[in-house]
Design an enzyme around this catalytic site. Structure first.
Site, short mmCIF file in Angstrom:
data_model
loop_
_atom_site.label_atom_id
_atom_site.label_comp_id
_atom_site.label_asym_id
_atom_site.label_seq_id
_atom_site.Cartn_x
_atom_site.Cartn_y
_atom_site.Cartn_z
N LYS A 42 0.82 -1.20 0.00
CA LYS A 42 0.00 0.00 0.00
C LYS A 42 0.86 1.26 0.00
O LYS A 42 0.41 2.35 -0.34
CB LYS A 42 -0.87 0.02 1.27
CG LYS A 42 -1.80 -1.14 1.41
CD LYS A 42 -2.55 -1.04 2.74
CE LYS A 42 -3.26 -2.30 3.07
NZ LYS A 42 -3.75 -2.28 4.48
N GLY A 43 2.11 1.13 0.42
CA GLY A 43 2.94 2.29 0.73
C GLY A 43 3.11 3.34 -0.35
O GLY A 43 3.27 4.51 -0.06
N GLU A 98 7.84 2.63 -5.96
CA GLU A 98 7.88 2.09 -4.60
C GLU A 98 8.12 3.22 -3.60
O GLU A 98 8.74 4.23 -3.93
CB GLU A 98 9.00 1.02 -4.55
CG GLU A 98 9.28 0.39 -3.22
CD GLU A 98 8.14 -0.40 -2.62
OE1 GLU A 98 7.04 0.17 -2.48
OE2 GLU A 98 8.35 -1.56 -2.22
N ASP A 99 7.65 3.03 -2.38
CA ASP A 99 7.87 4.06 -1.36
C ASP A 99 9.31 4.08 -0.86
O ASP A 99 9.96 5.10 -0.82
CB ASP A 99 6.88 3.89 -0.19
CG ASP A 99 6.87 2.48 0.41
OD1 ASP A 99 7.61 1.59 -0.09
OD2 ASP A 99 6.12 2.25 1.38
N ASP A 102 14.64 -0.85 1.25
CA ASP A 102 15.33 -1.10 2.51
C ASP A 102 16.37 -2.19 2.27
O ASP A 102 17.44 -1.93 1.75
CB ASP A 102 14.26 -1.48 3.54
CG ASP A 102 14.78 -1.63 4.95
OD1 ASP A 102 15.85 -1.10 5.25
OD2 ASP A 102 14.12 -2.31 5.76
N LYS A 130 17.11 3.51 1.71
CA LYS A 130 17.92 3.27 2.93
C LYS A 130 19.11 2.42 2.50
O LYS A 130 19.17 1.22 2.78
CB LYS A 130 17.09 2.44 3.91
CG LYS A 130 16.44 3.21 5.02
CD LYS A 130 15.88 2.22 6.04
CE LYS A 130 14.54 2.64 6.53
NZ LYS A 130 13.92 1.63 7.41
N PHE A 151 13.42 3.97 11.24
CA PHE A 151 12.11 3.57 10.77
C PHE A 151 11.28 4.81 10.51
O PHE A 151 11.07 5.64 11.40
CB PHE A 151 11.40 2.62 11.73
CG PHE A 151 10.29 1.88 11.04
CD1 PHE A 151 10.56 0.77 10.26
CD2 PHE A 151 8.98 2.35 11.10
CE1 PHE A 151 9.55 0.12 9.55
CE2 PHE A 151 7.97 1.71 10.40
CZ PHE A 151 8.26 0.60 9.63
N ASP A 158 3.75 3.37 6.59
CA ASP A 158 3.02 3.09 7.83
C ASP A 158 3.87 2.37 8.86
O ASP A 158 4.94 1.83 8.55
CB ASP A 158 1.81 2.21 7.53
CG ASP A 158 2.23 0.74 7.32
OD1 ASP A 158 3.14 0.51 6.49
OD2 ASP A 158 1.67 -0.15 7.98
N ARG A 164 0.06 6.74 7.79
CA ARG A 164 0.17 6.91 6.34
C ARG A 164 -0.28 8.30 5.88
O ARG A 164 0.16 8.80 4.86
CB ARG A 164 -0.71 5.89 5.61
CG ARG A 164 -0.22 4.46 5.68
CD ARG A 164 -0.98 3.63 4.64
NE ARG A 164 -0.97 2.21 4.96
CZ ARG A 164 -0.01 1.35 4.62
NH1 ARG A 164 1.04 1.79 3.97
NH2 ARG A 164 -0.09 0.08 4.94
P1 IMP Z 1 12.73 -4.34 1.65
O1 IMP Z 1 12.23 -5.56 0.99
O2 IMP Z 1 13.49 -4.65 2.91
O3 IMP Z 1 13.52 -3.43 0.73
O4 IMP Z 1 11.49 -3.55 2.19
C1 IMP Z 1 10.68 -2.77 1.43
C2 IMP Z 1 9.35 -2.55 2.11
O5 IMP Z 1 9.47 -2.55 3.54
C3 IMP Z 1 8.81 -1.19 1.76
O6 IMP Z 1 8.00 -1.24 0.63
C4 IMP Z 1 8.01 -0.81 2.99
O7 IMP Z 1 6.71 -1.32 2.90
C5 IMP Z 1 8.73 -1.51 4.12
N1 IMP Z 1 9.64 -0.60 4.85
C6 IMP Z 1 10.99 -0.63 4.86
N2 IMP Z 1 11.49 0.35 5.62
C7 IMP Z 1 10.43 1.03 6.11
C8 IMP Z 1 10.30 2.18 6.95
O8 IMP Z 1 11.25 2.81 7.41
N3 IMP Z 1 9.01 2.57 7.21
C9 IMP Z 1 7.91 1.95 6.72
N4 IMP Z 1 8.00 0.87 5.93
C10 IMP Z 1 9.24 0.42 5.62
#
Ligand code: IMP
Length: 180
Positions: A42-43, A98-99, A102, A130, A151, A158, A164
């Site tokens: 949803k982000g 994508e939002d 990470d 990040k 975070f 969220d 959000r």
């Molecule tokens: P990844 O697979 O670890 O890169 O994570 C990506 C997803 O994790 C993002 O689309 C977010 O939904 C969530 N996410 C990662 N870091 C944060 C944060 O700091 N705040 C909120 N959601 C996060």
């Protein structure tokens, strides 16, 4: 982007300015084309809504919903498709929106998945990166802001489905994490 007394913050004004810059770059790169923006739910819904309104090229929109962290702030490394795209991406110029990137696990999985569906081109646009948390390599073509390992919530992001709606992005304090 500032670090104030209250913690890390990206203001509404800074977001607006950067989203316009990203949209200008995308409009230039896709001139004469009609990209398909694939928002990751949803982000990314707020970012995508603002981004598309700043584009000067015609664009189409589709969405993918993937499993999130639930109530934890750490990724499980497992990606589950909760809602797939409504249309085929074959032959399309696709931009994944994508939002935040990470660990990179989510985007790596989605990028590889969409690649198998034979788009004409495939790029990634992420509002936040990040970078220091990355576990797998992902080709992110458009990045809004590089952010520290905190975070973050707001502007679509969220924590346990809260925050959000904030117009800015801020750090979630350890006390707030505890109180959820
Ligand atoms: P990844 O697979 O670890 O890169 O994570 C990506 C997803 O994790 C993002 O689309 C977010 O939904 C969530 N996410 C990662 N870091 C944060 C944060 O700091 N705040 C909120 N959601 C996060």
């Amino acid at each position: 982007m500032t670090k104030k007394e209250g913690g890390f913050l990206i203001s509404e004004e800074d977001i607006k300015k950067r989203v316009k810059e990203l949209a200008d770059q995308i409009s230039k790169d896709y001139e004469g084309k009609q990209p398909l923006l694939v928002g990751i739910l949803k982000g990314a819904f707020i970012f995508l809504a603002d981004l598309i309104r700043e584009l000067s090229v015609d664009a189409e929109v589709d969405f993918l919903a993937v499993s999130s962290y639930g109530k934890a702030t750490e990724t499980s490394g497992e990606v589950k498709i909760l809602k797939d795209l409504s249309e085929s991406v074959e032959g399309r110029d696709v931009v994944i929106v994508e939002d935040i990137v990470d660990t990179g696990l989510t985007l790596r999985y989605l990028y590889d998945l969409l690649k198998t569906r034979k788009p004409a081109s495939l790029r990634i646009c992420a509002l936040l990166d990040k970078k220091e948390r990355r576990q797998v390599d992902v080709p992110v073509d458009y990045v809004g802001f590089e952010v520290p390992d905190l975070f973050l919530v707001g502007y679509g992001l969220d924590f346990a489905e809260k925050y959000r709606q904030l117009k800015y992005i801020r750090e979630l304090t350890p006390e707030e994490v505890k109180n959820i």
